[in-house]
Design an enzyme around this catalytic site. Structure first.
Site, PDB file in Angstrom:
ATOM      1  CG  ASN A 152      -1.927   1.114   1.196  1.00 25.37           C
ATOM      2  OD1 ASN A 152      -2.853   1.056   0.396  1.00 25.37           O
ATOM      3  ND2 ASN A 152      -1.765   2.140   2.021  1.00 25.37           N
ATOM      4  CD  GLU A 153      -1.201   6.091   0.147  1.00 24.39           C
ATOM      5  OE1 GLU A 153      -0.775   6.359   1.277  1.00 24.39           O
ATOM      6  OE2 GLU A 153      -2.064   6.763  -0.430  1.00 24.39           O
ATOM      7  CD  GLU A 310      -6.249   4.692  -0.287  1.00 18.77           C
ATOM      8  OE1 GLU A 310      -6.137   5.770   0.332  1.00 18.77           O
ATOM      9  OE2 GLU A 310      -5.537   3.711  -0.049  1.00 18.77           O
ATOM     10  CD  GLU A 358      -6.236   5.920   8.117  1.00 17.90           C
ATOM     11  OE1 GLU A 358      -6.620   4.748   7.956  1.00 17.90           O
ATOM     12  OE2 GLU A 358      -5.507   6.538   7.328  1.00 17.90           O
ATOM     13  CG  HIS A 361      -9.990   9.338   6.441  1.00 17.55           C
ATOM     14  ND1 HIS A 361     -10.844   9.061   5.409  1.00 17.55           N
ATOM     15  CD2 HIS A 361      -8.856   9.823   5.869  1.00 17.55           C
ATOM     16  CE1 HIS A 361     -10.245   9.346   4.262  1.00 17.55           C
ATOM     17  NE2 HIS A 361      -9.038   9.815   4.516  1.00 17.55           N
TER      18      HIS A 361
HETATM   19  C1  GLA Z   1      -3.792   6.658   2.285  1.00 17.80           C
HETATM   20  C2  GLA Z   1      -3.755   5.199   2.680  1.00 17.80           C
HETATM   21  C3  GLA Z   1      -5.004   4.742   3.362  1.00 17.80           C
HETATM   22  C4  GLA Z   1      -5.545   5.795   4.290  1.00 17.80           C
HETATM   23  C5  GLA Z   1      -5.770   7.059   3.529  1.00 17.80           C
HETATM   24  C6  GLA Z   1      -6.384   8.164   4.361  1.00 17.80           C
HETATM   25  O1  GLA Z   1      -4.123   6.885   0.990  1.00 17.80           O
HETATM   26  O2  GLA Z   1      -3.481   4.347   1.600  1.00 17.80           O
HETATM   27  O3  GLA Z   1      -4.687   3.552   4.065  1.00 17.80           O
HETATM   28  O4  GLA Z   1      -4.654   6.002   5.327  1.00 17.80           O
HETATM   29  O5  GLA Z   1      -4.543   7.534   3.074  1.00 17.80           O
HETATM   30  O6  GLA Z   1      -6.589   9.323   3.590  1.00 17.80           O
END
Ligand code: GLA
Ligand code: ZN
Length: 680
Positions: A152-153, A310, A358, A361
């Site tokens: 992920n990212e 996302e 989060e 969020h």
């Molecule tokens: C990123 C992450 C997610 C989440 C979002 C919140 O894009 O990939 O897991 O934390 O930010 O905006």
């Protein structure tokens, strides 16, 4: 290569990160009901579950995930399955500390946070791909598995002993001998000569760098960025290879980030089957920023549709000021993703969590747990629109005859360069790229965003903002492009160095001198309040920041505008060179948005680049086409309504009504209209 993402789906994907493991089963049933109401068909599962899945070195437990996979399949949902490797378990960090990173300040980290594994850790390189393979083997039989989401990212950096050793190996592979390293990095400067690869240490706060963006030793810092990007990519490729053993037809991706500087996404795209990214614009972010990144993601795989992995359905929690997306904005932005080439629009997250980082969020389902919120109702409108369209838009592509170069090596190198400025605003490569992209976007010109290595010949207009680094072979390809009738544009501070940051001797812009027909003798850089000006096409524009002083022009080159002040008054600020059948322009300074708009509007016309629609403030118009026809997307970013005139006959895609050429259509504020012209 697996199949494309679009081949695995029957409609535009809609949904997002889903964490049922955080909730009791009664809540799952409620989720399913609300997903159906909102037209949600896709869930991204298992993004951060490594600790739950692996309890000791060779002890795995998939029972919870099995249950979730069964449950969502029974409920007709498609799954994007993550490999969970973006945060390692606490037990692994204590049993195998090599997995912990060393930060920029040279401190060894302890367990915590996420995106926390060293990319050269033997433990990470063993267990992360292993987990990916186990997941693929176990869930290969699920026909609703539409894609893999690796890690992920991917982000952040490491400076540990394992990375240092791997860096030395990477350098040996790249340069062969230490003498060649010395030459490439110009180590005769400041007594940096190395006699052995083992003398080379990682560049960070303890060694060469004053910050992540400023270094005393450009060659090593530039190579370390390349190395770290390659290291993480290597790990990603290992996971992909494990996945492919069991599910060769399920495409893999990882979610990229908006203007993320540490990874050379152009290289990364080669190991992915399709690209995806996460869009979280700031309150004051220019709308063209997001459009450009969409175009970049699409261009990375040769125009193949991508995925918005996302965005927030309403609000973030990590920005300084977490603004609610105003009514209509999430729908507009979702359609904008599709308009720029996405075949799926996903959110972080589907249900707002009760605890931890989060919990504030936004999510599709809020803490109140109801489908009656303002935001949910708006999200449901878009979901049902996507549902109703079925496969109409899937796989549609965009033809672009304009391209802009966004090149990581060039960004890294130009920003590391000490001079002509240390002001981050001045140095920002992104800002300069955006000056040109923003104009193309405002002009509704379909654009691809490419690297120096990409093929130029398929375009008519090629823009290279700050082409500071000219890599091997690029000069020849630009010359051929222009000779054959292309239009090339470069901007101030170009043609300075080669691929290892050594200056091209013999005058700027080095290898671009011939095609541009100019010699830049000096470069002036002044504080923000010190402006110059020039007149172009009868209109006066400001000149600011960088001022290349061009002191001679080839006979084929002519000035189009000249500086009006200072000792270089009268010297060219914009030039045009006739070169073969094409033209090469140089913008020797920086100006305001109106200049780029007027300038590109003129040269696009000259180059035969046709906009999709005339330029109207706040209106964005793009085009995609497939076997179902040609689709023109009209997106009204304004807070007022706007009237458009249909450029062709067809059908209003969202309402199904017939439309005639010349019909007037009113777009409400944040409104979307899509014209479908049937396939010939
Ligand atoms: C990123 C992450 C997610 C989440 C979002 C919140 O894009 O990939 O897991 O934390 O930010 O905006
Ligand atoms: Zn490391």
């Amino acid at each position: 290569m697996g199949k494309s993402f679009s081949d695995r789906i029957k409609r535009i994907s809609y949904g997002g990160d889903y964490n049922p493991e955080q909730w009791p089963k009664e809540v799952w049933a409620e989720d399913m009901k609300l997903f159906r109401e909102a037209g949600i068909d896709t869930v991204t599962l298992n993004v951060f579950s490594w600790a739950a899945l692996q309890k000791a070195d060779y002890e795995y437990d998939f029972s919870k995930l099995d249950e979730i996979m069964e449950y969502v399949r029974e409920n007709g949902l498609k799954v994007i399955l993550a490999t969970s490797t973006a945060a390692h378990p606490a037990w692994m960090a204590s049993a195998h500390p090599d997995i912990l990173r060393v930060n920029y300040y040279g401190q060894k980290r302890k367990f915590g946070a996420r995106h926390n594994s060293c990319p050269n850790s033997p433990t990470f390189l063993k267990f992360a791909p292993r987990l990916a393979g186990k997941l693929a083997e176990r869930y290969a039989k699920y026909e609703n598995l539409i894609a893999w989401h690796i890690s992920n990212e991917y982000n952040s950096v490491c400076y540990c002993k394992n990375c240092e050793a791997a860096f030395r190996d990477w350098l040996k592979e790249k340069y062969g001998t230490i003498e060649e390293v010395n030459r490439a990095w110009c180590t005769s400067f400041w007594s940096h000569t190395f006699y052995d690869f083992d003398e080379i240490v990682v560049p960070n706060k303890l060694t060469e760098e004053t910050s992540r963006f400023e270094t005393c030793f450009q060659g090593i810092s530039l190579d370390y960025r390349r190395f770290l990007s390659d290291s993480m990519l290597h790990e990603c490729a290992l996971e992909a290879a494990e996945i492919k053993k069991y599910t060769p037809d399920v495409p893999v991706t990882t979610n990229f980030m908006h203007f993320f500087k540490d990874l050379d996404y152009r290289k990364w795209a080669d190991v992915l089957d399709f690209t995806s990214w996460d869009s979280y614009p700031f309150f004051d972010e220019d709308r063209a920023d997001v459009s450009m990144w969409h175009d970049y993601m699409r261009s990375l795989k040769g125009g193949q549709p991508m995925l918005l992995m996302e965005q927030t359905p309403n609000v973030t929690n990590w920005q300084k000021y977490n603004f609610i997306r105003r009514p209509g904005v999430v729908r507009l932005w979702s359609w904008r993703s599709v308009a720029h080439g996405a075949d799926g629009v996903l959110f972080f997250q589907l249900r707002r969590s009760q605890g931890a980082m989060e919990k504030m969020h936004g999510a599709v389902i809020d803490h109140v747990g109801l489908g009656t919120t303002r935001s949910f109702k708006e999200l449901a409108v878009t979901g049902r629109e996507f549902e109703a369209l079925g496969d109409t838009l899937l796989g549609a592509r965009t033809d672009a005859s304009a391209a802009i170069i966004f090149d990581y090596d060039n960004m890294w190198a130009s920003e590391y360069c000490c001079g002509p400025s240390r002001d981050p605003e001045y140095k920002s490569y992104r800002n300069e790229v955006m000056r040109f992209y923003k104009a193309l976007n405002a002009l509704n010109i379909s654009t691809e965003v490419i690297a120096e290595e990409d093929d130029f010949d398929k375009y008519r207009l090629l823009i290279a903002p700050i082409m500071y680094m000219v890599k091997p072979g690029v000069r020849e390809r630009i010359e051929r492009f222009v000779e054959n009738g292309g239009t090339f544009v470069a901007s101030a501070f170009s043609g300075i160095v080669n691929e290892t940051d050594l200056v091209y001797l013999g005058g700027y812009p080095g290898p671009l001198k011939k095609v541009l027909g100019i010699w830049v003798e000096e470069i002036d850089c002044l504080p923000p309040e010190e402006k110059n000006s020039f007149v172009y096409g009868g209109k006066r524009y400001e000149a600011k920041q960088y001022f290349d002083i061009i002191s001679s022009l080839d006979p084929t080159c002519r000035p189009l505008a000249a500086y009006e002040h200072d000792f270089y008054a009268g010297k060219p600020a914009v030039t045009k060179n006739d070169f073969g059948k094409g033209f090469a322009y140089y913008v020797a300074t920086r100006s305001s948005d109106d200049f780029y708009f007027d300038f590109l509007s003129y040269i696009a016309k000259e180059a035969g680049v046709r906009p999709v629609y005339e330029a109207v403030p706040g209106l964005e118009v793009t085009e995609r086409h497939n076997e179902n026809g040609r689709f023109t997307f009209f997106l009204n970013h304004n807070d007022d309504s706007l009237e458009i005139t249909l450029p062709a006959a067809g059908r209003a895609l969202l309402s199904g009504e017939n439309a005639a050429k010349g019909d007037k259509v009113v777009l409400e504020p944040k409104g979307v209209f899509i014209l479908q012209e049937s396939a010939k």
